[in-house]
Design an enzyme around this catalytic site. Sequence first.
Site, PDB file in Angstrom:
ATOM      1  N   GLU A 106     -58.046  63.315  35.997  1.00 20.46           N
ATOM      2  CA  GLU A 106     -58.973  64.106  36.821  1.00 20.46           C
ATOM      3  C   GLU A 106     -58.188  64.936  37.822  1.00 20.46           C
ATOM      4  OE1 GLU A 106     -62.396  61.670  38.058  1.00 20.46           O
ATOM      5  OE2 GLU A 106     -62.478  62.847  39.896  1.00 20.46           O
ATOM      6  N   ASP A 108     -59.258  67.109  41.225  1.00 18.74           N
ATOM      7  CA  ASP A 108     -60.453  67.267  42.075  1.00 18.74           C
ATOM      8  C   ASP A 108     -60.313  68.208  43.245  1.00 18.74           C
ATOM      9  OD1 ASP A 108     -61.873  65.223  40.865  1.00 18.74           O
ATOM     10  OD2 ASP A 108     -61.106  63.692  42.222  1.00 18.74           O
ATOM     11  N   GLU A 110     -63.002  68.579  46.392  1.00 13.12           N
ATOM     12  CA  GLU A 110     -64.298  68.152  46.956  1.00 13.12           C
ATOM     13  C   GLU A 110     -64.395  68.731  48.361  1.00 13.12           C
ATOM     14  OE1 GLU A 110     -65.103  63.968  46.810  1.00 13.12           O
ATOM     15  OE2 GLU A 110     -64.569  63.821  44.698  1.00 13.12           O
ATOM     16  N   HIS A 123     -61.034  68.138  50.251  1.00 12.01           N
ATOM     17  CA  HIS A 123     -60.436  66.884  49.808  1.00 12.01           C
ATOM     18  C   HIS A 123     -59.916  67.115  48.385  1.00 12.01           C
ATOM     19  CE1 HIS A 123     -60.716  62.355  49.301  1.00 12.01           C
ATOM     20  NE2 HIS A 123     -60.857  62.705  48.039  1.00 12.01           N
ATOM     21  N   THR A 124     -58.658  66.733  48.123  1.00 10.00           N
ATOM     22  CA  THR A 124     -58.119  66.883  46.761  1.00 10.00           C
ATOM     23  C   THR A 124     -57.602  65.533  46.269  1.00 10.00           C
ATOM     24  OG1 THR A 124     -55.871  67.402  47.523  1.00 10.00           O
ATOM     25  CG2 THR A 124     -57.370  69.266  47.215  1.00 10.00           C
ATOM     26  N   GLU A 135     -54.883  61.193  47.435  1.00  9.62           N
ATOM     27  CA  GLU A 135     -55.659  62.136  48.223  1.00  9.62           C
ATOM     28  C   GLU A 135     -54.805  62.961  49.186  1.00  9.62           C
ATOM     29  OE1 GLU A 135     -56.151  58.852  48.156  1.00  9.62           O
ATOM     30  OE2 GLU A 135     -58.158  58.496  47.322  1.00  9.62           O
ATOM     31  N   TRP A 200     -69.811  58.125  53.822  1.00  9.19           N
ATOM     32  CA  TRP A 200     -68.388  58.324  54.115  1.00  9.19           C
ATOM     33  C   TRP A 200     -67.965  59.765  54.370  1.00  9.19           C
ATOM     34  CZ3 TRP A 200     -66.008  61.524  50.603  1.00  9.19           C
ATOM     35  CH2 TRP A 200     -66.602  61.625  49.335  1.00  9.19           C
ATOM     36  N   ARG A 280     -51.711  52.168  54.483  1.00  4.81           N
ATOM     37  CA  ARG A 280     -52.503  51.961  53.287  1.00  4.81           C
ATOM     38  C   ARG A 280     -51.674  51.351  52.147  1.00  4.81           C
ATOM     39  NH1 ARG A 280     -55.017  57.081  50.094  1.00  4.81           N
ATOM     40  NH2 ARG A 280     -55.915  55.979  48.308  1.00  4.81           N
TER      41      ARG A 280
END
Length: 291
Positions: A106, A108, A110, A123-124, A135, A200, A280
């Site tokens: 994918e 993306d 967004e 947002h990628t 991200e 979110w 993270r």
Amino acid sequence: MTNSNHNHVMIKSSVLLLLLSFLVAAASSGNFNQDFQITWGDGRATVLDGGRLLTLSLDKSSGSGFRSVNQYLFAKIDMQLKLVPGNSAGTVTTYYLSSEGPTHDEIDFEFLGNLSGDPYILHTNIYAQGKGNREQQFYLWFDPTKDFHTYSILWNPQTIIFSVDGTPIREFKNMESRGIPFPKSQAMRLYGSLWDAEDWATRGGLVKTDWTKAPFTASFRNFNAQACVSSASSSSSSCNSGGSSDQSWLKQSLDSTGQARIKWVQKNYMIYNYCTDTKRFPQGLPPECSL
Ligand SMILES: *[C@@H]1O[C@H](CO)[C@@H](O)[C@H](O)[C@H]1NC(C)=O
């Protein structure tokens, strides 16, 4: 009119028809009626202006979405979007390439909405073989709700480049030789959608959707694809679509100007980068981050 004369006219007109349909096919790269299917939203997605414009809307009961008829194995895709204006908090507009199945790939874009006057987040993300977690998020250097802007994905065997109005904002290189998966064997469709993610999307879910402002609308136009279209019936793929035989995009990479532009965007507009998020990834950042 004699019989033979008649036949002659018939042949001439069918040649003309053939020629005409060929021309239509060559010029149809930007037609939402031919190139896309509305997949959900029960009437909330609308194709307008003879196929040149597509609008998606969202209200309390549903959002809406579409997908491309064709599947692509590598593509250079441009689309112009005008995002939900005013108070768009909680809404998410998407525009992405995706294959199907549990180990899907994918790419993306967004767009996370916000209160009037507060900035959208672009947002990628990139998934390879079912795994995302890559991200990067950006603010834009313009108001994406005032006008249409061009969002592009270049996906070829060497690289994936995200661009906004021709300015590259992110690159993910093929680092397979270093053991990092890269999308290159699963064909993808192009998707677009408008949906609600008030849990979110805006300030991490603190700001909810104001349904008194519904329906929310986002618009898409000027779709253009230079792509290898993979045919469902065989495993073959042909790269002659888009009415152009120019295949330089298949070999394209970032030149030094492009690299300088990415640096500028990342320095001034990037607000999140998974590659610097050590909290993270306590076991260590993903391997591509150190290459
Ligand atoms: C919305 O605006 C706030 C305040 O400026 C900002 O912190 C946030 O990043 C913006 N975007 C989203 C999608 O939350």
